[in-house]
Every structure is written in C-alpha cells, then in structure tokens.
Design a protein around this motif. Structure first.
Motif, PDB file in Angstrom:
ATOM      1  N   LYS A 125       0.853  -1.201   0.000  1.00  0.00           N
ATOM      2  CA  LYS A 125       0.000   0.000   0.000  1.00  0.00           C
ATOM      3  C   LYS A 125       0.881   1.240   0.000  1.00  0.00           C
ATOM      4  O   LYS A 125       1.154   1.831   1.034  1.00  0.00           O
ATOM      5  N   THR A 126       1.333   1.621  -1.165  1.00  0.00           N
ATOM      6  CA  THR A 126       2.204   2.783  -1.314  1.00  0.00           C
ATOM      7  C   THR A 126       1.472   3.932  -1.981  1.00  0.00           C
ATOM      8  O   THR A 126       0.457   3.736  -2.650  1.00  0.00           O
ATOM      9  N   GLN A 127       2.029   5.118  -1.820  1.00  0.00           N
ATOM     10  CA  GLN A 127       1.571   6.280  -2.580  1.00  0.00           C
ATOM     11  C   GLN A 127       2.363   6.299  -3.886  1.00  0.00           C
ATOM     12  O   GLN A 127       3.567   6.516  -3.890  1.00  0.00           O
ATOM     13  N   LYS A 128       1.695   6.062  -4.975  1.00  0.00           N
ATOM     14  CA  LYS A 128       2.349   5.738  -6.241  1.00  0.00           C
ATOM     15  C   LYS A 128       2.635   6.984  -7.063  1.00  0.00           C
ATOM     16  O   LYS A 128       2.063   7.185  -8.149  1.00  0.00           O
ATOM     17  N   ASN A 129       3.535   7.825  -6.578  1.00  0.00           N
ATOM     18  CA  ASN A 129       3.938   9.008  -7.327  1.00  0.00           C
ATOM     19  C   ASN A 129       5.325   9.430  -6.845  1.00  0.00           C
ATOM     20  O   ASN A 129       5.762   9.041  -5.761  1.00  0.00           O
ATOM     21  N   ARG A 130       6.017  10.199  -7.656  1.00  0.00           N
ATOM     22  CA  ARG A 130       7.396  10.573  -7.348  1.00  0.00           C
ATOM     23  C   ARG A 130       7.503  11.429  -6.088  1.00  0.00           C
ATOM     24  O   ARG A 130       8.544  11.422  -5.413  1.00  0.00           O
ATOM     25  N   TYR A 131       6.437  12.152  -5.757  1.00  0.00           N
ATOM     26  CA  TYR A 131       6.460  13.006  -4.582  1.00  0.00           C
ATOM     27  C   TYR A 131       6.390  12.217  -3.280  1.00  0.00           C
ATOM     28  O   TYR A 131       6.530  12.791  -2.203  1.00  0.00           O
ATOM     29  N   SER A 132       6.180  10.929  -3.407  1.00  0.00           N
ATOM     30  CA  SER A 132       6.094  10.063  -2.231  1.00  0.00           C
ATOM     31  C   SER A 132       7.185   9.001  -2.222  1.00  0.00           C
ATOM     32  O   SER A 132       7.082   8.005  -1.521  1.00  0.00           O
TER      33      SER A 132
END
Length: 279
Positions: A125-132
């Motif tokens: 369960k990750t935040q799927k963007n480069r900012y994360s």
C-alpha cells in the motif's frame, strides 16, 4: 550458513519486536534474469492505515539487503515515528548501482530505479507518485542514492547520501569499479558520466529535493565538500551537513535519523502543495 543466519535474525526481529513489521521478499529482475532479496519495513499501523510514502535505503560496498536492518534495528521505530515504509534492496557487494558497460548481467541501475519500485507499488500500500518516493544510502549506496535520484527524477522526488562516493574519479583503482564501467583510459570514455558531481550539472527540470552529509574524518569528505560547493555555484537547492565522524556505523546510525526527518517533511510539503491523490 550466512544466508540462514540472516533469515533467522530477520525472523526474530519480525516476531518479537513491538515496532514496525519487517518483510523479506525476493524480487525478480528481468534486466538481470535473476531474483534479488529485499527488506521491506512497514509501520505497525500498516494494516489499519492508508497508503504510505517510501524511502529506498541502499547499502554500501560489501553490504547486502539485510545490512541496514541488522546494523540499525531502530529503523523499525523510525518507520513508526515517521509513518513511512523503508525498503532496502540488494545492490550486490560492489555494483555501485550501475548498469555495467562491461558485464551485461550487472544492471542494478535498472533494477533499483525501475524494477524494485514497480514491485513495491504492486505488492504494498504505497503512494504511487514521485512526490512520495525518496532514495538514499551510505558510501557506495550514497553514490547510488544521488546518482539514481538525479537520473530518475520521474521516479524519485527526493534523494540523499550519507558519506557517499559522490565522485569516483579519484578512486579509479579501488573497489573493482573498472570491472563494471571500463578503464577510464579507454578511447572516448570518461568516468565523469558515472559520477554524481557530473550528474548534478543535468539537474532535472522537475526539481529534486536533495540532502547529503559526510563526516569530517571520512576519506570521502573532500569530494562531498566539493559537491556542496559546486551545487552552491550552480544555485541548486540542497541540505548539506558536516559532522564529526568517519566512515563507520556510529556516523551512519546518527545520520539516518536526520535524513528520514527530511524526507518525511518533504512528503508532507508535497502532499500539501500539490494536493496529491493517494494510492
């Protein structure tokens, strides 16, 4: 026997710690046609909470995927404190996180910057963007953290280094580097293309948050100091710290606390600034 001992220790950590949860997974690399082990540290709140940002934490030379958690079990508490995941992939003892010019079976730049994040985003369960996403490491992994972070800014929004080999040119005869990228005296080949100090000149258009540090007694101190000055001259924003200490675990155990705080602050700022949709 060494692998068995590592797995037993990681099992002990996972079973008896009241802190974050430690997984060990094997990630298949299409680029290298083999599987590589990886430690994944999840906050204790993982099952109940929403998606998490991820810090990719790279080991140094002669290290492996389990080195960080074995040396710094406090990483579990930091995962809880900062509410993030920490992923420690395997970069082999001396890959320097390169796609080798000499050995096509060594493609750790591709593996760490592309294949590992893709696996983690698919299975956790990750935040799927480069900012994360952030990437950092120690020594060889410090080189990897900045080198990969700068070259793959579409994947990582922040990058760092602890006592990193940010300019390998003064160390041409060490650590088997020539066996990976070739002899620097070869016609038409210049090692500068494989250094952080050169990569920084192509600072990404989408800015990357940068933090790095080095002990004043470290043999990499002068090259880190020179990189700091070069970034000042180029007006590239960054956090740079010098502290007492050498190229040793007491220094890195102290340094990682500050870097994780920096990355947590970055994640929060980006979420607020960009109103990122999680998941």
């Amino acid at each position: 026997m060494k692998k068995v001992a590592i797995l037993l220790l990681l099992s002990y950590v996972a079973l008896f710690s009241k802190a974050a949860i430690v997984d060990t997974v094997n990630i298949y690399s299409n680029a290298m046609k083999k599987s590589a082990a990886c430690v994944v540290i999840k906050p204790q709140s993982y099952a109940q909470a929403d998606h998490f940002p991820v810090v990719y934490l790279l080991h140094g030379a002669v290290g492996k995927y389990a080195t960080w958690i074995m040396r710094v079990p406090e990483l579990q508490a930091y995962a809880d404190q900062y509410q993030l995941m920490i992923v420690c992939p395997d970069g082999s003892p001396d890959s320097w996180y390169f796609d080798s010019k000499v050995n096509p079976a060594v493609r750790y730049e591709t593996h760490i910057s592309t294949e590992v994040p893709a696996y983690i985003d698919t299975h956790y369960k990750t935040q799927k963007n480069r900012y994360s996403r952030a990437i950092t490491g120690l020594s060889m992994g410090g080189h990897g953290g900045l080198f990969l972070g700068l070259r793959h800014a579409d994947i990582f929004g922040a990058c760092g280094s602890m006592s990193g080999g940010v300019d390998i040119r003064p160390f041409a005869q060490k650590w088997n580097i020539q066996n990976l990228i070739g002899n620097p005296d070869s016609a038409g080949f210049d090692w500068k293309d494989y250094t952080v100090s050169e990569a920084i000149e192509r600072y990404p258009k989408d800015s990357v948050a940068i933090i790095f540090d080095c002990g004043v007694d470290d043999f990499f101190y002068e090259t880190n100091k020179a990189l700091h000055q070069k970034m000042l001259d180029l007006k590239i924003p960054h956090d740079y710290t010098e502290r007492p200490g050498g190229h040793a675990w007491p220094y890195w155990k102290n340094s990682i606390k500050y870097q994780l705080l920096f990355f947590r602050s970055y994640f929060d700022e980006m979420k607020s600034r960009n109103s990122i949709q999680l998941g």
